[in-house]
Design a protein around this motif. Sequence first.
Motif, short mmCIF file in Angstrom:
data_model
loop_
_atom_site.label_atom_id
_atom_site.label_comp_id
_atom_site.label_asym_id
_atom_site.label_seq_id
_atom_site.Cartn_x
_atom_site.Cartn_y
_atom_site.Cartn_z
N UNK A 230 0.76 -1.47 0.07
CA UNK A 230 -0.06 0.14 0.04
C UNK A 230 0.82 1.42 -0.09
N UNK A 231 1.99 1.23 0.34
CA UNK A 231 3.10 2.37 0.31
C UNK A 231 3.22 3.08 -0.99
N UNK A 232 2.99 4.39 -0.89
CA UNK A 232 3.23 5.03 -2.10
C UNK A 232 4.67 5.11 -2.54
N UNK A 233 4.59 4.76 -3.90
CA UNK A 233 5.98 4.28 -4.29
C UNK A 233 6.60 5.40 -5.42
N UNK A 234 7.67 5.70 -5.34
CA UNK A 234 8.48 6.43 -6.37
C UNK A 234 8.10 6.22 -7.56
N UNK A 235 8.26 5.11 -8.04
CA UNK A 235 7.89 4.37 -9.45
C UNK A 235 6.76 3.83 -9.21
N UNK A 236 5.55 4.28 -9.60
CA UNK A 236 4.35 3.59 -9.59
C UNK A 236 4.21 2.86 -10.89
N UNK A 237 3.33 1.65 -10.75
CA UNK A 237 2.93 0.95 -11.72
C UNK A 237 1.47 1.03 -11.93
N UNK A 238 0.88 1.92 -13.00
CA UNK A 238 -0.38 2.36 -12.97
C UNK A 238 -1.67 1.25 -12.85
N UNK A 308 7.49 -5.48 -9.52
CA UNK A 308 6.51 -5.01 -10.36
C UNK A 308 5.45 -4.40 -9.76
N UNK A 309 5.34 -4.46 -8.33
CA UNK A 309 4.26 -3.68 -7.70
C UNK A 309 4.61 -2.26 -7.43
N UNK A 310 5.70 -1.81 -7.68
CA UNK A 310 6.28 -0.37 -7.74
C UNK A 310 7.58 -0.53 -6.85
N UNK A 311 8.45 0.51 -6.85
CA UNK A 311 9.81 0.58 -6.54
C UNK A 311 10.00 1.83 -5.84
N UNK A 312 10.79 1.87 -4.70
CA UNK A 312 10.92 3.07 -3.98
C UNK A 312 12.51 3.47 -4.19
N UNK A 313 13.19 2.46 -5.22
CA UNK A 313 14.86 2.85 -5.34
C UNK A 313 14.82 3.78 -6.31
N UNK A 314 15.71 4.68 -6.27
CA UNK A 314 16.03 5.77 -7.34
C UNK A 314 16.13 4.97 -8.47
N UNK A 316 14.80 2.24 -9.74
CA UNK A 316 13.76 1.17 -9.96
C UNK A 316 12.55 1.76 -11.05
N UNK A 317 12.87 2.41 -12.00
CA UNK A 317 12.04 2.95 -12.82
C UNK A 317 11.31 1.87 -13.62
N UNK A 318 12.07 0.92 -13.87
CA UNK A 318 11.71 -0.36 -14.82
C UNK A 318 11.46 -1.72 -13.79
N UNK A 319 11.42 -1.38 -12.47
CA UNK A 319 11.14 -2.37 -11.51
C UNK A 319 12.06 -3.47 -11.53
N UNK A 320 13.32 -2.98 -11.97
CA UNK A 320 14.53 -4.04 -11.52
C UNK A 320 15.05 -3.87 -10.15
N UNK A 321 14.84 -2.65 -9.67
CA UNK A 321 15.29 -2.51 -8.26
C UNK A 321 14.50 -2.48 -7.37
N UNK B 294 24.92 -6.03 -6.77
CA UNK B 294 23.80 -5.28 -6.95
C UNK B 294 22.68 -5.17 -5.82
N UNK B 295 22.13 -4.07 -5.93
CA UNK B 295 21.24 -3.83 -4.67
C UNK B 295 19.91 -3.55 -5.01
N UNK B 296 18.92 -3.98 -4.45
CA UNK B 296 17.45 -3.66 -4.87
C UNK B 296 16.77 -3.38 -3.45
N UNK B 297 15.53 -2.60 -3.70
CA UNK B 297 14.78 -2.30 -2.32
C UNK B 297 13.83 -3.47 -2.11
N UNK B 298 13.62 -3.91 -1.13
CA UNK B 298 12.76 -4.83 -0.62
C UNK B 298 11.35 -4.48 -0.26
#
Lengths: 321, 800
Positions: A230-238, A308-314, A316-321, B294-298
């Motif tokens: 539920x957290x607001x994410x930096x990179x949202x997947x609409x 894929x549910x969204x990322x808060x990593x700078x 993470x735009x394509x949800x790899x991180x 590599x590092x990712x956010x969980x």
Amino acid sequence: MRRSRKSGRVLKSALGASCLATAFAVVVARGAPQEEGAPPPAAAPAGEYVGSEACATCHEEQATALARTAHGRTQAKNWDGVAGCESCHGPGGAHVAGEGDKEKIRNLGNLAAADQSEVCLTCHERGDRAHWQGSPHDGRGLSCLTCHKIHHPADAAVPKALLTKKTEFATCGTCHLKRKAALMRSAHMPMREGTITCTSCHNPHGTTGPTLLKQDSVNENCYSCHAEKRAPMLWEHPPVRENCLNCHDPHGSLHPRMQIAKQPRICQQCHDEARHPTQPYSDASVAPEFFPNSRMFDRGCLNCHSQIHGSNHPAGMRFHR
Amino acid sequence: MTHGRRIAKGFLVLLSLALVAPSLRAQEADQVEGEVTFGPQYFVDEDNPGAAKFEEYRDVPNGVVAERLVFSWTPKPRFYFDVDAYDLTQRDQRIGVEFGNTDVWRGTIRWTENRRLWTDQAFTLFTNQGGGVFTLEDSFQSAVQAGTTPNTDANADLIWDAGTKGRVVQLGVAAGAQEVFIGHERRNGGVGFEFTPTRSWTFSITGNRERRDGTTPQTLGMFFTLAPAEVAAPYDFRTDWVTGAVEYSSRRLNVGAQVTASTFETAFKSLTWDNQLFLNDTAVSASVANPSRGRMLLGADNHWARVSLFGGLNLPGRTRIDASFSRIETTQDDAFLPMTINSELSPAALPATSYDGKHDTTAGQIRVSSRPSKDFRWSAWVKSFELKNESPGLSFADYVQTDYQFPLCGNLNVCDANGNGMLDDRIARRSLPYGYERRNAGFSLGYTPGSWFVGTLSFERESMEREFSAVKNSDEDIYKLALDFDVGARFGIRTTFRHQERRADEYETHYFEDSFPIGEPAEAAFNEGMRRFYWTDRDRDAAGLLVDWTPHEKFSLYVETTRQDDDYFDPETGQDLGTSFSVMEDRIAPFGTPETYDILLAGRTKDKTTTYTLGVALSPTERFNLYADYAWEKWEYGLETRFRNVSGGVGTDDPLDNWGSDTEDEYATASLGFEAGLTKDAKWRLRLDASRSEGIGNIETHFVPGGAASGNTSLTEFPELKTTLTLAVAALTHVIRPNLDYSLRYWYESWEESNFASDFNEPYMGAPDQDTSMAQALFLGLDFRDYTNHILSFVLRYRY
């Protein structure tokens, strides 16, 4: 040619009409004859109240069984100041005087569905039951007694919430056979294992949310158990933020994590940008042996796009991180 | 807690209650009642001991189990204390306790456990160092780094040649992969208290605490030229909820308010892992450096709070007005991880140290329902749900992809910031705080001329407004008609028809350009014909028919069929998705020149759902009941798309690269059960519940004759997916006394799966005869194995 579209004015008109209808309803209702002028369908035959002890004289078995339930324990009076059997069945004086004349007592089984429910709602129209009137189940002619049974046999275990069946799952499954069958699918919620039930997500008495969900939206419902989503994410997947059902079928699926289709097709239904999302991925690496491509095995596209549910990593735009 | 200790604790509870019950009962007759069900159960035969799929969500031990405990105590009139517990001795126990003074107050305590097993097998080369850090042996990383590429198999013996990276990884996995457990436990406890000082007022407060910990399979994405990996990622989620509510109700109205607050915390915020390909970060060029890690956010901690107000007013004429309003605030402010941990890449400073994310969700509705006369009812409603994303849109200069590279702008026209005329400008990305508002308004009219007919007609319009989306505004009109006929008390027909039309104002495929603050670097990569199914125009038609027939009090029949068809259209042209047309335009406007090219309207073209359901119940005698159900369901998704590459700054929009796919999932489930009294006094009973469920999935892919989407000319179909679950539970029960019986129970359960996504899973996936693109990848090799279990149990049930 562009298909015809109605403008937003229609919505505004509908909103306006609803407000007018509300106002109209209030005005009309205030001017409508009161109960004494037009007895409601659920009205009980007139007569004296005799008390539950009098009922037990003949209906001992029912009285004994009822005593084991919340209805038997309560001494609360309904809004007419009546408690016990007569709070539902109406005054029993005429029935007693008539030596048990069945026509002289309110038998809920003989009432129309809406009238049955009206009797129950006299006390229960609050909390989770406040939205019953006009709800989908009410609209299809169901009543409280479709799912609940007040008088269970004295020698049997009383199901929770006085349901007609032993379990909630069995009660809902009486009509919702498709949903019952869906729980046998490979990917399913832990319902047949008993951890959650239909009412973990739905309120069959009516709600303000879609499809009788307890919350105001599908996602809010899912967040009840999946708070990490539920957290607001930096990179949202609409499509994720808009509706979990865009990708998942919570009632069960053939595919892991209850996805509605197999990887990679589930992603390709939307992702038709250039390069790798638009490859068919139906090829074998070495014919004739089939071996799945890296976008097909394990988590498919999510092998790399794992957040894929969204990322808060700078990054993470394509949800790899 | 071990299973042995659980059994001991479970039976301690049972024993305590068994000892207490008679003494309680002795005080005053009929004040205590309950039930206890327990006994030994044993796997008499199994073809996959301890199958993870069998115990995916439950604990089925080999030994003594306490299946159920019901304890109800009424110490004095109106006071009660009830316990209802399942699986007390197991790791999926559920316990509910309710106590109180009827009509005055009520307390509840609830405890549930829910386990989740992910797989039967998982192997890893990584060492979990704790804190979400996974490492590989330096020697292994060095060996892989020193290995050669491309991977070759000169003698075609299906083993990579010595010295290749693929062979080093393969040998490393074979020699050093260790088995690792993947699963978690969810434990949820809650308490509640409700106080009803008067008939009209109810105050309540509830608290709930959930802990979820264990491991989960986590894939670790890398850039294409690097290799992905997978680890058993630790997680430890802690969620707490507290709710307070008050409600006033009277004959005329009910009004109330509820306040809920919740926090979510995760103990593992990030995951850091060694890259198997490089021991040290190694610069390749000014914009590329091979990462050693590599590092990712969980996950992100978050706070959630909701205030809701609700009420209903009953008016004369059986009219009721309901209204509710709620506002939710969801926030998080977790510190950002650095853009990369690759020491050879030095991106610009982040625009903020944390993400001050905030969603404001507002929901409101007013509904009027009325039954002014016995044969007529109506309702009208207005609803609104808005997710307002108050999070900032942050711009990140020097965006880094997968700890590997600064992607460079490929279009000098839009992002030659340094003006050197070279394609060396690092791109920037801006986050787009997505939000939307959904409004729904409608009315429904119902007509019931008699007990034989109920007809309902309704119309509603659902409007959406979105931010940062291809479709900013759309409206959907929904028409529903339900006609229910009841011929006497024994025959009913229910029909439902629904037609929906969703129309978008426009479809702007370039909406994403907001995400490129210095300009779109690869305009042509995006498909002008892209139409996403949840945004684009859609027509939906649905119909349902249900027949409920009870020709005799001993026999009833239930038949239902439903069908739903969705078709998707282009908001701009009205054409069906999957069709194509030519346009003349500048494809990299305004920097190119107009040209004629072909656009394919790509995306999901249709969905269809068809179901048939049949249910039969038969009770020829009081001693025999039988039921049988059959449900068949088919889901179909159509997809039409095109392989597109980017060449010379523009996309290769070649109609010969069109392809499509029809995905079908079909489910068939049959159930049969009966309960029979074997003797006249019904002291011997036999009960059977059996079901078989089959799911079959097929993915058909089609291509343009003569075409070769993505250049592949040896296309094969996806294998069929299939799962079959067969269940049977037979119980022979002997009633010794009305309150004492025992059952001899046989439980058969078998599960089979054929699934190309998991059947091939191995820790090493990239041998020459497998998917060679994964030759250097490290996976866990997850798979659920098929199982067949035969479980025999002796269950004693005692009601006291």
